[in-house]
Design an enzyme around this catalytic site. Sequence first.
Site, mmCIF file in Angstrom:
data_model
loop_
_atom_site.group_PDB
_atom_site.id
_atom_site.type_symbol
_atom_site.label_atom_id
_atom_site.label_comp_id
_atom_site.label_asym_id
_atom_site.label_seq_id
_atom_site.Cartn_x
_atom_site.Cartn_y
_atom_site.Cartn_z
ATOM 1 N N SER A 1 162.056 102.094 50.449
ATOM 2 C CA SER A 1 162.020 103.416 49.833
ATOM 3 C C SER A 1 163.428 103.822 49.433
ATOM 4 O O SER A 1 164.417 103.317 49.991
ATOM 5 C CB SER A 1 161.459 104.443 50.827
ATOM 6 O OG SER A 1 161.604 105.776 50.344
ATOM 7 N N TYR B 1 161.909 108.585 59.326
ATOM 8 C CA TYR B 1 161.353 107.836 58.197
ATOM 9 C C TYR B 1 162.442 107.017 57.511
ATOM 10 O O TYR B 1 162.263 105.820 57.253
ATOM 11 C CB TYR B 1 160.690 108.795 57.204
ATOM 12 C CG TYR B 1 160.138 108.100 55.971
ATOM 13 C CD1 TYR B 1 159.058 107.229 56.074
ATOM 14 C CD2 TYR B 1 160.698 108.313 54.712
ATOM 15 C CE1 TYR B 1 158.552 106.585 54.953
ATOM 16 C CE2 TYR B 1 160.193 107.677 53.592
ATOM 17 C CZ TYR B 1 159.126 106.817 53.717
ATOM 18 O OH TYR B 1 158.629 106.176 52.595
#
Length: 246
Positions: free
Chosen positions: A143, A156
Amino acid sequence: MTISVQDKVVAITGASSGIGEAAARVLAQAGAKVVLCARRTDRLDKIVGEIKVAGGQAIARPLDVTNREDAKAFVNAAVEEFGRLDVLVNNAGVMLVSPLAELKIDDWDQMIDVNIKGVLYGIAAALPVMREQNSGHVINVSSVAGHRVGPATSVYSGTKWAVRAISEGFRQEAGASIRSTIISPGAVLTELPDHISSAAIKEAAKAMYATAISADAIPNAILYAIEQPADVDVNEILIRPTAQQS
């Protein structure tokens, strides 16, 4: 000069929706034999049926990426059905972002289990097969959050940094015949924001995802990496919406 993905065997985790589903459809259309894996087998069966109607080759297998035996079983299923495994796309992931002070420790554990252990279990299952056939390609979906940290993304982002670190270590260790690619998407229209349990962050995410791009944008990057000649290893691709500033 690119190479064809025709008849390459590609296994994709988290393939019941979003980027995984889109990748399965694009790669099957390009001629790959795709193995779709996820927990929602009803969704997988529907997608496989549609791929076959369109002339593609596909099978579905249940997979909980946090279970190492499941990972072995789905890799074995790919080899049993198609005779080999050319590409593993570790796509399954969860984005349960929240401020650390909210102490959503169960969410932290789930992100570590799915986003990190899921990738490791996939590699552990696929690497012996790829070494035996002396070829292979592992594509890990990280990501943009693996490049930057923002409020509420600490855990995250940590898991996605870990994916990048694991992928780079894998690249160095795997040998000259096995490739490693990281795909790092920005805001993409998937189910990930729906899973956010922090009410304030879920509301804030709506603004960020207002300019999100379709999940269909990511498979072309995956296809590009696979299509390169065997001596070319595309190590990382970042993909953001043009309007995304962070």
